[in-house]
Design a protein around this motif. Structure first.
Motif, short mmCIF file in Angstrom:
data_model
loop_
_atom_site.label_atom_id
_atom_site.label_comp_id
_atom_site.label_asym_id
_atom_site.label_seq_id
_atom_site.Cartn_x
_atom_site.Cartn_y
_atom_site.Cartn_z
N TYR A 1 0.86 -1.19 0.00
CA TYR A 1 0.00 0.00 0.00
C TYR A 1 0.90 1.23 0.00
CZ TYR A 1 -3.26 3.53 1.76
OH TYR A 1 -4.02 4.67 1.93
N PRO B 1 0.55 5.35 -0.11
CA PRO B 1 -0.18 6.62 -0.16
C PRO B 1 0.75 7.80 -0.37
CG PRO B 1 0.17 5.99 2.11
CD PRO B 1 0.86 4.93 1.25
N TYR C 1 0.91 12.00 0.66
CA TYR C 1 0.33 13.03 1.50
C TYR C 1 0.91 14.39 1.10
CZ TYR C 1 -1.53 9.47 4.68
OH TYR C 1 -2.22 8.42 5.22
N PRO D 1 -0.80 16.42 7.59
CA PRO D 1 -0.61 15.70 6.31
C PRO D 1 -1.98 15.33 5.75
CG PRO D 1 0.82 14.80 8.02
CD PRO D 1 -0.15 15.72 8.71
N LEU E 1 -4.07 13.26 2.88
CA LEU E 1 -4.00 12.19 1.88
C LEU E 1 -4.54 12.71 0.54
CD1 LEU E 1 -3.56 9.11 1.29
CD2 LEU E 1 -6.00 8.84 1.81
N ASP F 1 -3.74 7.32 -3.23
CA ASP F 1 -3.06 6.11 -2.76
C ASP F 1 -3.23 5.01 -3.80
OD1 ASP F 1 -5.60 5.22 -0.22
OD2 ASP F 1 -5.74 5.46 -2.38
N ARG G 1 -2.71 0.54 -4.33
CA ARG G 1 -2.40 -0.77 -3.76
C ARG G 1 -1.59 -1.57 -4.78
NH1 ARG G 1 -6.85 -2.47 0.58
NH2 ARG G 1 -7.50 -0.37 1.17
N PHE H 1 -0.09 -4.10 4.84
CA PHE H 1 -1.32 -4.14 5.62
C PHE H 1 -1.24 -5.12 6.78
CE2 PHE H 1 -4.14 -1.08 4.22
CZ PHE H 1 -4.13 -0.99 2.83
N GLU I 1 0.52 -2.50 9.51
CA GLU I 1 -0.18 -1.23 9.75
C GLU I 1 0.71 -0.03 9.99
OE1 GLU I 1 -3.81 -2.55 8.96
OE2 GLU I 1 -3.51 -0.53 9.71
N LEU J 1 2.94 2.92 8.60
CA LEU J 1 3.37 3.70 7.45
C LEU J 1 4.83 4.13 7.64
CD1 LEU J 1 0.37 6.12 6.74
CD2 LEU J 1 1.27 4.38 5.19
N ARG K 1 -9.11 1.89 14.11
CA ARG K 1 -7.66 1.89 14.31
C ARG K 1 -7.17 3.32 14.53
NH1 ARG K 1 -6.09 -2.82 9.88
NH2 ARG K 1 -7.07 -4.49 11.06
N SER L 1 -7.97 5.08 11.04
CA SER L 1 -8.41 4.40 9.83
C SER L 1 -9.47 3.38 10.20
CB SER L 1 -7.24 3.70 9.13
OG SER L 1 -6.86 2.51 9.82
N ARG M 1 -7.91 0.48 5.80
CA ARG M 1 -8.06 1.50 4.77
C ARG M 1 -7.16 2.68 5.07
NH1 ARG M 1 -14.65 1.10 3.91
NH2 ARG M 1 -14.65 -1.14 3.47
N ALA M 2 -7.31 3.75 4.31
CA ALA M 2 -6.40 4.89 4.40
C ALA M 2 -6.36 5.50 5.80
CB ALA M 2 -6.82 5.96 3.40
N GLN M 3 -5.19 6.02 6.16
CA GLN M 3 -5.01 6.70 7.44
C GLN M 3 -5.19 8.20 7.23
OE1 GLN M 3 -1.45 5.58 9.59
NE2 GLN M 3 -1.59 3.46 8.90
N TYR M 4 -6.01 8.80 8.11
CA TYR M 4 -6.26 10.24 8.05
C TYR M 4 -5.69 10.89 9.31
CZ TYR M 4 -9.26 9.08 4.17
OH TYR M 4 -9.72 8.62 2.96
#
Lengths: 112, 112
Positions: A32, A34, A36, A44, A46, A49, A51, A95, A98, A100, B31, B95, B99-102
């Motif tokens: 994954y 992404p 930012y 930051p 997003l 992104d 996959r 994934f 988890e 980044l 998460r 998240s 899925r995407a992290q904000y």
């Protein structure tokens, strides 16, 4: 662990031209990726992104490409505008864990 | 505003004092992540929660750092006996299941 390298560290382009930022990653398990955008003093944000089961993704003026074999991915911004000026970070994640891992950032300046 | 929120936004403290930060994630997100960002660098992962369980901690998270998410909603990050090297922006992200992290706006910590 994962290591992400990002180039260039600074980039200046004329308004209306395209900008390309490149990243490489080390962990073949990463799936994954992404991107930012971070303006000064802001969170930051997003912007796009991708996959690992996809080679390219586009959203209006922004596109990301992924080459899993070479372990690199790129951000393409077309028809740049002054509001595109910011620091852009790429990141990679598996994934399964988890976490980044970010690149060191590219400061993009759009010259009016 | 339904995004990730963090409080306080700024904290100035003297070396040796304890500080606590709070993060409220997007409501349906299960998460929650903590990252640290120093000037000119990308965010670095510290720890993450799935619901109330803390599932991974970075080696960056020394014994002076502790994070909790007691009811699976908001989270706190406490730093005991602060040191000047702890000065940074502490970012929270959330998240939903892979899925995407904000990200939130961050808490900027200055240790004098």
């Amino acid at each position: 662990g994962e290591n992400v390298e990002q180039h260039p560290s600074t980039l200046s382009v004329q308004e209306g031209d395209s900008a390309v930022i490149k990243c490489t990653y080390s962990d073949s398990a990463s799936n994954y990726f992404p991107w930012y955008k971070q303006e000064l003093g802001k969170r930051p944000q997003l912007i796009i992104d991708i996959r690992s089961n996809v080679g390219e993704k586009k959203d209006q003026r922004i596109a990301v490409t992924l080459n899993k074999t070479a372990k690199h991915f790129s951000l393409h911004i077309t028809e740049t505008q002054p509001e595109d000026s910011a620091v852009y970070f790429c990141a990679a994640m598996n994934f399964g864990n988890e976490k980044l891992t970010f690149g060191t950032g590219t400061r993009l300046t759009i010259i009016p | 505003d339904t995004g990730v929120s963090q409080n306080p936004r700024h904290k100035i403290t003297k070396r040796g004092q304890n500080v606590t930060f709070r993060c409220d994630p997007i409501s349906e997100h299960n998460r929650l992540y903590w990252y640290r960002q120093t000037l000119g660098q990308g965010p670095e992962f510290l720890t993450y929660f799935q619901n109330e369980a803390q599932l991974e901690k970075s080696r960056l998270l020394s014994d002076r750092f502790s994070a909790e998410r007691p009811k699976g909603s908001f989270s706190t990050l406490e730093i005991q006996r602060t040191e000047q090297g702890d000065s940074a922006m502490y970012l929270c992200a959330s998240s939903f299941s892979g899925r995407a992290q904000y990200f939130g706006p961050g808490t900027r910590l200055t240790v004098l």
